[in-house]
Every structure is written in structure tokens, then in C-alpha cells.
Write an enzyme that holds these catalytic residues in place. Structure first.
Site, PDB file in Angstrom:
ATOM      1  N   ILE A 103      36.786 -14.934 -32.103  1.00  0.00           N
ATOM      2  CA  ILE A 103      37.858 -14.649 -31.143  1.00  0.00           C
ATOM      3  C   ILE A 103      37.960 -15.898 -30.281  1.00  0.00           C
ATOM      4  CG2 ILE A 103      36.207 -13.419 -29.649  1.00  0.00           C
ATOM      5  CD1 ILE A 103      38.562 -11.881 -28.462  1.00  0.00           C
ATOM      6  N   SER A 104      39.146 -16.457 -30.186  1.00  0.00           N
ATOM      7  CA  SER A 104      39.325 -17.741 -29.517  1.00  0.00           C
ATOM      8  C   SER A 104      39.000 -17.671 -28.032  1.00  0.00           C
ATOM      9  CB  SER A 104      40.768 -18.234 -29.695  1.00  0.00           C
ATOM     10  OG  SER A 104      41.045 -18.532 -31.039  1.00  0.00           O
ATOM     11  N   GLN A 105      38.644 -18.817 -27.507  1.00  0.00           N
ATOM     12  CA  GLN A 105      38.432 -18.986 -26.070  1.00  0.00           C
ATOM     13  C   GLN A 105      39.713 -18.585 -25.326  1.00  0.00           C
ATOM     14  OE1 GLN A 105      37.865 -23.086 -25.206  1.00  0.00           O
ATOM     15  NE2 GLN A 105      37.501 -22.810 -23.026  1.00  0.00           N
TER      16      GLN A 105
ATOM     17  N   ARG B 146      40.102  -7.818 -23.001  1.00  0.00           N
ATOM     18  CA  ARG B 146      39.434  -8.606 -24.045  1.00  0.00           C
ATOM     19  C   ARG B 146      38.198  -7.904 -24.601  1.00  0.00           C
ATOM     20  NH1 ARG B 146      36.163 -13.844 -24.323  1.00  0.00           N
ATOM     21  NH2 ARG B 146      36.981 -14.970 -26.131  1.00  0.00           N
TER      22      ARG B 146
END
Length: 208
Positions: A57-59, A31
Site C-alpha cells: 500500500i503506497s505511502q 487507511r
């Protein structure tokens, strides 16, 4: 394995993520390659982070949850609407047979390509275009996943979905709040169910 990754995976399991392929994908995809430099220390925190052009950027939990909700079997083709930084696309490419990911913002499309280059995901195809129209050339899809929410799922996505396939998309509810919605295509109808509240950027048409 990085202790931060171990902690994240443990947290995701506690939150109900149980698909071993999805967990393995989040373990595999670094990530830190997708977050802005100033947020590197938070790369494995279970939170959304700003990227560029007003996007995020999504969880990790949301990425895992949406991927798991597709209920992909073997040799499945997926369409992602809204590539963003490319993180969700990379996770999908570790689970699905083939992934098409489309982004309407040229700057994000180019950045995602840079972010993904070193991972060499041959089954991932990045497209620049209007996600509202989907990508008919790759259809039919076993799953369609959207990273932006509108008042309704575009008809083009429904048409490009295979019978038995699923669309996972943030959708504005009657009370004005967003929730993740699952649309499942049968031979006769589209079955809809609501999963949980979310907060995604608005779904927009056109390119920029």
C-alpha cells in the site's frame, strides 16, 4: 478527528500537498481498512506497507502527490492501473466524478472489493483484467494513474486518454531508476515531464 489523521495531514501539507480536495479525500478514507492487521498501528504513518502477493500500500504522500498531479477539474473520469488493496482507488473516488480501477491479480481484486465495500463509493468501478490494455469501454479518461512501472507507457493508455488529460505513471529512466512521469495529451502531441524518483513494483501484462 483522529489525532493520527491530523498529524498525517499536517505532514502532507509540509511536504507540499496543497489541493484541498485531495487532503479532504485522505481525511475521509480510513487507511486502517486497507492495511494488514499486523501493521494497524502504522496505518497513519507516512510510509508504504506490505499487503499481500508481494505488493504494497503506497505511502500516503505518494498517493496524495499522484492524485494532485492529475490536476482534475470538475466531473472528471479516471482510470487506475493496479488496484492493489484499493486505497488509492478510494482516494480517487473522493476527488473524481467516476473511477475505473483494474487489477490483474485475482486475490488482490477480491481483497480490494472487501476493503471498499463499507465505504459505498458508487462512482468506483473495480475491474479484474490486464491493466496494460487499459479499459476502452470507459474511455476517454481525463486522467490515468498507474501503480506499477515499466520502460514505457503502453500505447493503449495514450489512446484512451482524452485531449487535455494526464497520465501519471512510474517509468524506468535511462539510468535504470524509476521516476514518476507526467504525459499530457494535446491535440498534436504528448508532452512529457519527469516529477521525482519513486519505487513501484514492475508493470506486468496478463492476469493471475
Amino acid at each position: 478527528m483522529d489525532t493520527r489523521v491530523i498529524q498525517l495531514l499536517m505532514e502532507l501539507r509540509k511536504q507540499g500537498i496543497s489541493d484541498t480536495r485531495v487532503l479532504a479525500a485522505l481525511e475521509r478514507v480510513p487507511r486502517e481498512q486497507f492495511v494488514a492487521e499486523q501493521f494497524l498501528k502504522h496505518a497513519y504513518d507516512n510510509i508504504a506497507l506490505p499487503i499481500t502477493q508481494g505488493q504494497t500500500i503506497s505511502q500516503p504522500y505518494v498517493v496524495a502527490y499522484m492524485t494532485e498531479a492529475l490536476q482534475l477539474g470538475d466531473r472528471m473520469k479516471v482510470l487506475e492501473i493496479g488496484t492493489g488493496c484499493g486505497y488509492q482507488a478510494a482516494v480517487l473516488a473522493c476527488v473524481a466524478t467516476e473511477v475505473y480501477s483494474i487489477e490483474r491479480l485475482r486475490g488482490l481484486h477480491d481483497k480490494a472489493r472487501d476493503n471498499l465495500r463499507s465505504l459505498r463509493l458508487a462512482n468506483l468501478h473495480l475491474l479484474f483484467g490486464d491493466g496494460m490494455a487499459g479499459y476502452a469501454k470507459g474511455a476517454p479518461y481525463a486522467g490515468i494513474i498507474a501503480a506499477a512501472g515499466g520502460d514505457a507507457v503502453p500505447q493503449a493508455w495514450i489512446e484512451q486518454l482524452a485531449v487535455g488529460g494526464r497520465i501519471i505513471a512510474p517509468t524506468v529512466m535511462p539510468d535504470g531508476a524509476q521516476a514518476l512521469v507526467v504525459l499530457e495529451k494535446t491535440a498534436r502531441e504528448m508532452k512529457q515531464s519527469v516529477l521525482e524518483p519513486v519505487h513501484f513494483v514492475p508493470l506486468k501484462s496478463g492476469i493471475a
